[in-house]
Design a protein around this motif. Structure first.
Motif, mmCIF file in Angstrom:
data_model
loop_
_atom_site.group_PDB
_atom_site.id
_atom_site.type_symbol
_atom_site.label_atom_id
_atom_site.label_comp_id
_atom_site.label_asym_id
_atom_site.label_seq_id
_atom_site.Cartn_x
_atom_site.Cartn_y
_atom_site.Cartn_z
ATOM 1 N N CYS A 1 0.846 -1.202 0.000
ATOM 2 C CA CYS A 1 0.000 0.000 0.000
ATOM 3 C C CYS A 1 0.880 1.250 0.000
ATOM 4 N N ARG A 2 0.826 1.981 -1.080
ATOM 5 C CA ARG A 2 1.504 3.275 -1.181
ATOM 6 C C ARG A 2 0.503 4.251 -1.797
ATOM 7 N N THR A 3 -0.162 5.023 -0.955
ATOM 8 C CA THR A 3 -1.221 5.901 -1.462
ATOM 9 C C THR A 3 -0.644 7.107 -2.186
ATOM 10 N N VAL A 4 -1.318 7.481 -3.253
ATOM 11 C CA VAL A 4 -0.989 8.670 -4.040
ATOM 12 C C VAL A 4 -2.172 9.628 -3.928
ATOM 13 N N ASP A 5 -1.912 10.885 -3.597
ATOM 14 C CA ASP A 5 -2.970 11.862 -3.349
ATOM 15 C C ASP A 5 -3.020 12.875 -4.500
ATOM 16 N N HIS A 6 -4.238 13.115 -5.020
ATOM 17 C CA HIS A 6 -4.435 14.031 -6.145
ATOM 18 C C HIS A 6 -5.128 15.332 -5.746
ATOM 19 N N ALA A 7 -5.307 15.579 -4.453
ATOM 20 C CA ALA A 7 -6.062 16.760 -4.036
ATOM 21 C C ALA A 7 -5.450 18.050 -4.581
ATOM 22 N N ASP A 8 -4.126 18.165 -4.534
ATOM 23 C CA ASP A 8 -3.479 19.366 -5.057
ATOM 24 C C ASP A 8 -3.562 19.426 -6.580
ATOM 25 N N VAL A 9 -3.416 18.279 -7.233
ATOM 26 C CA VAL A 9 -3.497 18.226 -8.696
ATOM 27 C C VAL A 9 -4.854 18.713 -9.173
ATOM 28 N N PHE A 10 -5.921 18.353 -8.430
ATOM 29 C CA PHE A 10 -7.280 18.733 -8.805
ATOM 30 C C PHE A 10 -7.659 20.139 -8.340
ATOM 31 N N GLY A 11 -6.855 20.744 -7.464
ATOM 32 C CA GLY A 11 -7.188 22.075 -6.951
ATOM 33 C C GLY A 11 -8.295 22.058 -5.920
ATOM 34 N N ALA B 1 -8.111 22.126 -2.514
ATOM 35 C CA ALA B 1 -7.912 22.855 -1.259
ATOM 36 C C ALA B 1 -8.775 24.123 -1.245
ATOM 37 N N GLY B 2 -9.639 24.244 -0.257
ATOM 38 C CA GLY B 2 -10.494 25.421 -0.150
ATOM 39 C C GLY B 2 -11.584 25.503 -1.196
#
Length: 321
Positions: free
Chosen positions: A201-211, A213-214
C-alpha cells in the motif's frame, strides 16, 4: 469571423488537464482561466462515432448522454474495450487499484500498466493505491474477489463524487485511511490469482493536482447542453472529466444566472460542475471575451441540476437510480 469548435474530450497529462479539439489542437486548463462558449440556436448534437471512425449516419444523440454515441456506434466501441472482456488474450500487463473519492466512496478497478495513474486522474480519484500487477484475466479475478468478499464496488456514480469534493478531510493521511484499511483487508484474503504480483500500500494523493484545497461547495451540475444556451465562468478546480466553474449567483427557480445565491459560496456567485463529456458532439462557438481583472465571469444558460444535501452537508440521492 468566429468558427465552430468540436471538443474531443478532456485529457490529463504531466502538465495537468487540457481540452482536446477535433484536429488536434489543445487548450490548457489552469486555475482562474476564463471558460466561455455557446451553442447556436438550432444546433443539434450528433454521434461522435467509434474507434476513430465517424458515425456513417451522423445520428442525432441525447443531450444528456455522456457517451455521445448512437446505439450502433456505442455497441462497436464497447465491443473492443477492456470492460467488455473481449480482450482476454491481451498480452500486456494490467494493474489492480483501490480508488477513493470521498468518505465511504471507494472502488476497485483495473488499468493497463503502461498508462500509469492516468486512469485514476480520468476518474477523479482523490487518492489511490495499487493492489497488484499481472495478466488481464488475473487482474479481473482479483477485482471480482474484492467485489464478492469485501463488497467493494467497481463503480462510483459521478454525482456522488461531485457532491463531496468540497468537504473532504483536510490532510493526506485522513484521505488515505480508508484505502489503507481496505488494502490490508484485501491483502489478507485467500484466493488471489497466482499470476498477480501483489503490491504494498503506497497511497498517491491528487487533491493538489485537482485544486481541491479550499474548494467552494458546488450548487449543482450542468445536466445538458441545449441549443441557444451558453456558459461562462472562472475555472476553480478540475477532477476527472469535470470542471468546477465559478459563475454569477444562480436563480435556483429558473436554473440560470440571477441575483440569488445560496450563501455557501462567495457572495454574489455560485460554483457549478460541467462534465466535459457533455461537450462532445456539439458545435461550440466562442461565448464572449475574457473578463476584466477582478470581475467575475459568469452566465449560465444551460439547465442546472442542484445537489441535494442532508443536515451534515452530504449528498442525498433522489432515488435508487
Amino acid at each position: 469571423m468566429a468558427q465552430a469548435w468540436r471538443c474531443s474530450g478532456l485529457r490529463w497529462g504531466a502538465g495537468g488537464p487540457e481540452l482536446v479539439w477535433d484536429g488536434g489542437r489543445r487548450s490548457a486548463l489552469t486555475w482562474g482561466k476564463h471558460v466561455a462558449f455557446r451553442v447556436a440556436e438550432g444546433g443539434v448534437r450528433t454521434c461522435v462515432g467509434a474507434r476513430g471512425h465517424g458515425c456513417p449516419l451522423r445520428s442525432v444523440v441525447s443531450a444528456r448522454s455522456t457517451g455521445a454515441r448512437c446505439e450502433e456506434c456505442a455497441r462497436l466501441d464497447r465491443a473492443h474495450s477492456v470492460a467488455a472482456d473481449t480482450l482476454a488474450d491481451d498480452p500486456r500487463p494490467y494493474r489492480v487499484y483501490l480508488a477513493w473519492f470521498g468518505p465511504g466512496l471507494v472502488k476497485v478497478g483495473i488499468t493497463r500498466a503502461e498508462r500509469g495513474s492516468v486512469r485514476l486522474l480520468e476518474q477523479g480519484a482523490v487518492c489511490f493505491s495499487w493492489l497488484g500487477t499481472g495478466p488481464l484475466m488475473a487482474a479481473r479475478r482479483c477485482e471480482e474477489l474484492l467485489r464478492a468478499a469485501l463488497r467493494v464496488p467497481d463503480r462510483v456514480p459521478y454525482t456522488e463524487k461531485r457532491a463531496v469534493r468540497s468537504s473532504l478531510p483536510g490532510t493526506g493521511a485522513e484521505r488515505a485511511a480508508e484505502v489503507a484499511e481496505l488494502h490490508a483487508r484485501a491483502s489478507a484474503l485467500d484466493g488471489w490469482p497466482e499470476s498477480l504480483a501483489r503490491e504494498p500500500c503506497r497511497t498517491v494523493d491528487h487533491a493538489d493536482v485537482f485544486g481541491l484545497a479550499g474548494l467552494e461547495p458546488a450548487l449543482g451540475e450542468i445536466s445538458a447542453l441545449v441549443a441557444g444556451g451558453a456558459l461562462s465562468g472562472e475555472l476553480v478546480a478540475a477532477a476527472g472529466p469535470d470542471l468546477h466553474l465559478a459563475v454569477h449567483a444562480i436563480d435556483t427557480d429558473t436554473g440560470t444566472g440571477g441575483a440569488g445565491g445560496r450563501g455557501d459560496a462567495a457572495p454574489g456567485r455560485d460554483v457549478v460542475v460541467l462534465d466535459t463529456r457533455l461537450l462532445r458532439g456539439w458545435e461550440l462557438w466562442p461565448g464572449g471575451g475574457a473578463r476584466e481583472e477582478g470581475a467575475l465571469g459568469g452566465e449560465v444558460r444551460f439547465p442546472v441540476r442542484e445537489f441535494r444535501r442532508d443536515d451534515d452537508g452530504g449528498a442525498v440521492q433522489d432515488g435508487l437510480f
